[in-house]
Design a protein around this motif. Structure first.
Motif, PDB file in Angstrom:
ATOM      1  N   ARG A  64       0.840  -1.192   0.000  1.00 56.27           N
ATOM      2  CA  ARG A  64       0.000   0.000   0.000  1.00 56.27           C
ATOM      3  C   ARG A  64       0.878   1.245   0.000  1.00 56.27           C
ATOM      4  NH1 ARG A  64      -5.336  -1.646  -0.941  1.00 56.27           N
ATOM      5  NH2 ARG A  64      -5.839  -3.375   0.418  1.00 56.27           N
ATOM      6  N   GLN A  78     -13.785   8.689   7.670  1.00 57.74           N
ATOM      7  CA  GLN A  78     -13.674   7.651   6.631  1.00 57.74           C
ATOM      8  C   GLN A  78     -12.288   7.011   6.589  1.00 57.74           C
ATOM      9  OE1 GLN A  78     -16.940   8.921   6.749  1.00 57.74           O
ATOM     10  NE2 GLN A  78     -15.791  10.659   5.900  1.00 57.74           N
ATOM     11  N   GLY A 107      -9.245   4.886   8.013  1.00 60.39           N
ATOM     12  CA  GLY A 107      -8.971   3.831   8.975  1.00 60.39           C
ATOM     13  C   GLY A 107      -7.608   3.971   9.610  1.00 60.39           C
ATOM     14  N   LEU A 118      -5.994   4.154   5.168  1.00 60.03           N
ATOM     15  CA  LEU A 118      -6.779   3.997   3.945  1.00 60.03           C
ATOM     16  C   LEU A 118      -8.222   4.407   4.194  1.00 60.03           C
ATOM     17  CD1 LEU A 118      -5.447   0.518   2.779  1.00 60.03           C
ATOM     18  CD2 LEU A 118      -4.620   2.795   2.119  1.00 60.03           C
ATOM     19  N   ARG A 142     -12.364   4.251   3.588  1.00 58.07           N
ATOM     20  CA  ARG A 142     -13.298   3.141   3.459  1.00 58.07           C
ATOM     21  C   ARG A 142     -14.716   3.666   3.337  1.00 58.07           C
ATOM     22  NH1 ARG A 142     -11.196  -0.083   7.865  1.00 58.07           N
ATOM     23  NH2 ARG A 142      -9.363   1.088   7.285  1.00 58.07           N
ATOM     24  N   ASN A 143     -15.588   2.826   2.806  1.00 54.77           N
ATOM     25  CA  ASN A 143     -17.003   3.154   2.716  1.00 54.77           C
ATOM     26  C   ASN A 143     -17.672   2.981   4.074  1.00 54.77           C
ATOM     27  OD1 ASN A 143     -17.413   3.646  -0.189  1.00 54.77           O
ATOM     28  ND2 ASN A 143     -16.754   1.519  -0.406  1.00 54.77           N
ATOM     29  N   ALA A 192     -20.049   1.190   6.381  1.00 55.11           N
ATOM     30  CA  ALA A 192     -20.477  -0.215   6.372  1.00 55.11           C
ATOM     31  C   ALA A 192     -21.935  -0.317   5.947  1.00 55.11           C
ATOM     32  CB  ALA A 192     -20.294  -0.821   7.759  1.00 55.11           C
ATOM     33  N   ASP A 208     -23.978  -4.806   1.057  1.00 58.98           N
ATOM     34  CA  ASP A 208     -22.806  -4.946   0.187  1.00 58.98           C
ATOM     35  C   ASP A 208     -22.670  -6.380  -0.323  1.00 58.98           C
ATOM     36  OD1 ASP A 208     -21.856  -2.420   0.085  1.00 58.98           O
ATOM     37  OD2 ASP A 208     -20.074  -2.767   1.298  1.00 58.98           O
ATOM     38  N   HIS A 213     -20.344   5.370  -2.555  1.00 61.57           N
ATOM     39  CA  HIS A 213     -19.920   4.010  -2.180  1.00 61.57           C
ATOM     40  C   HIS A 213     -19.029   3.482  -3.292  1.00 61.57           C
ATOM     41  CE1 HIS A 213     -20.587   0.631   0.595  1.00 61.57           C
ATOM     42  NE2 HIS A 213     -20.374  -0.133  -0.465  1.00 61.57           N
ATOM     43  N   PHE A 239     -14.391   3.535  -4.345  1.00 61.49           N
ATOM     44  CA  PHE A 239     -13.017   3.323  -3.911  1.00 61.49           C
ATOM     45  C   PHE A 239     -12.139   4.222  -4.774  1.00 61.49           C
ATOM     46  CE2 PHE A 239     -13.812   0.603  -7.432  1.00 61.49           C
ATOM     47  CZ  PHE A 239     -12.618   0.521  -8.132  1.00 61.49           C
ATOM     48  N   ASN A 249      -7.504   3.130  -2.371  1.00 55.89           N
ATOM     49  CA  ASN A 249      -8.162   3.776  -1.234  1.00 55.89           C
ATOM     50  C   ASN A 249      -7.252   4.712  -0.446  1.00 55.89           C
ATOM     51  OD1 ASN A 249     -10.446   2.416  -2.012  1.00 55.89           O
ATOM     52  ND2 ASN A 249     -10.364   0.908  -0.368  1.00 55.89           N
TER      53      ASN A 249
END
Length: 364
Positions: free
Chosen positions: A26, A38, A40, A44, A46-47, A49, A53, A221, A223, A232
């Motif tokens: 990464r 958003q 983490g 990175l 993320r969407n 939750a 999905d 939603h 990336f 991401n």
């Protein structure tokens, strides 16, 4: 096409449009400021939750399909109609109204009460890290980069090649007053020669204003990533654009998710929704919407008019090039929905009546 050239082109397609092949290496987060909800602990984005999905297919399944499955009807045989426009035509548009000009795919030129804005402008021949391989345009833009008027503001939804085009940005970098982008994209633009002082990064639900236009970055939603190694590392967003009393929503790229209903409730009234409709597949069901999901997202927003984007310019999936348009147009006709499927180069004036046409109906 040789197997080598096909593999190369497909590698470009993966890097460009979907980033579906994740890698264990990464890249660091490029230039993100205050911590985002958003973001983490791994650095990175993320969407939110979402229990609905559906998982993306495995790497080998996707590669095998791209390498060995033949696409049928994904590229038009007949010429896509393009309405040529020029500066005189643009300047003649009512300066007290809001106008949307379709440039192709998700690229749009807006004339907002006399001032010009761009959304995800892509003028290059290919959406790819290189211009000798990768998905190629079906049609020329309705005007050239050199014919564009001075740009008051430029809005980006995310960093994929079919939305952030380095050749276009390089040409425009001194011709745009201000850039509005999701978190992390200031560094991307700076690498392309843009003065970072001209770039404003926004997290979801953050707002800004410029030259009388109010903007809010909203959830999507999806990336991000421009290589197999930086997935991401920057944020993606939809946008609410308010000019005068009129509100324009742009979905960017997004799978269907509950956030559309939240956006509709938060903004209360949306006059027109530019909604993603294309490049969907059951191998990646949660990052692009099927036509039926596009319609449902529009209903969730409670918007007054549905305007389809992300189709008719590049070959990015396995469906036929007409399929996104046909399926939504059939639903709209059956349910009496206010649909806009403008030709490339067509001008739509927000709030003004127009007669929608299936311009693709007789094209192969």
């Amino acid at each position: 096409m040789t197997l080598f050239s096909r593999v190369l082109a497909l590698a470009c397609l993966l890097a460009v449009s979907f980033g579906l092949v994740a890698c264990s290496v990464r890249a660091g987060n490029p230039g993100v400021g205050p911590r985002s909800a958003q973001l983490g602990d791994d650095g990175l984005f993320r969407n939110v939750a979402d229990p609905s999905d559906r998982p993306t297919a495995g790497t080998w399944a996707i590669w095998s399909r791209l390498l060995f499955e033949t696409k049928e009807g994904a590229v038009p045989v007949d010429a896509i109609p393009v309405r040529r426009i020029d500066r005189a035509m643009l300047d003649a548009l009512d300066p007290n109204a809001n106008h949307i000009v379709r440039l192709g795919h998700s690229s749009h030129l807006l004339k907002l009460r006399g001032q010009y804005w761009l959304i995800d402008p892509v003028f290059s021949d290919r959406v790819s890290p290189v211009q000798w391989a990768g998905p190629k345009r079906f049609h020329a833009p309705p005007l050239s980069l050199q014919e564009l008027p001075p740009i008051t503001g430029l809005i980006l939804s995310h960093d994929h090649y079919d939305h952030l085009d380095e050749g276009t940005i390089a040409y425009l970098r001194e011709r745009v007053q201000r850039y509005f982008v999701p978190l992390g994209l200031r560094a991307r633009l700076q690498d392309m020669g843009v003065d970072p002082k001209r770039v404003e990064e926004l997290d979801w639900w953050q707002g800004s204003s410029h030259a009388g236009v109010q903007l809010t970055a909203a959830p999507a939603h999806h990336f991000s990533g421009r290589t197999l190694f930086d997935r991401n590392s920057t944020l993606w967003a939809s946008w609410l654009i308010q000019s005068g009393d009129e509100r324009i929503f742009y979905s960017g790229d997004s799978g269907y998710f509950a956030g559309f209903k939240t956006i509709g409730e938060r903004f209360n009234r949306i006059d027109i929704a530019l909604m993603e409709n294309g490049a969907y597949d059951n191998y990646w069901p949660s990052v692009h919407m099927s036509p039926e999901e596009t319609v449902q997202a529009f209903k969730d927003l409670g918007a007054r008019q549905l305007y389809l984007v992300h189709n008719s310019t590049f070959n990015l999936a396995f469906h036929t090039w007409q399929d996104p348009l046909n399926r939504v147009a059939d639903i709209a006709e059956r349910e009496g929905l206010p649909l806009a499927t403008p030709e490339i180069g067509e001008v739509l004036t927000v709030g003004q009546p127009r007669q929608n046409q299936r311009w693709w109906k007789d094209l192969r």
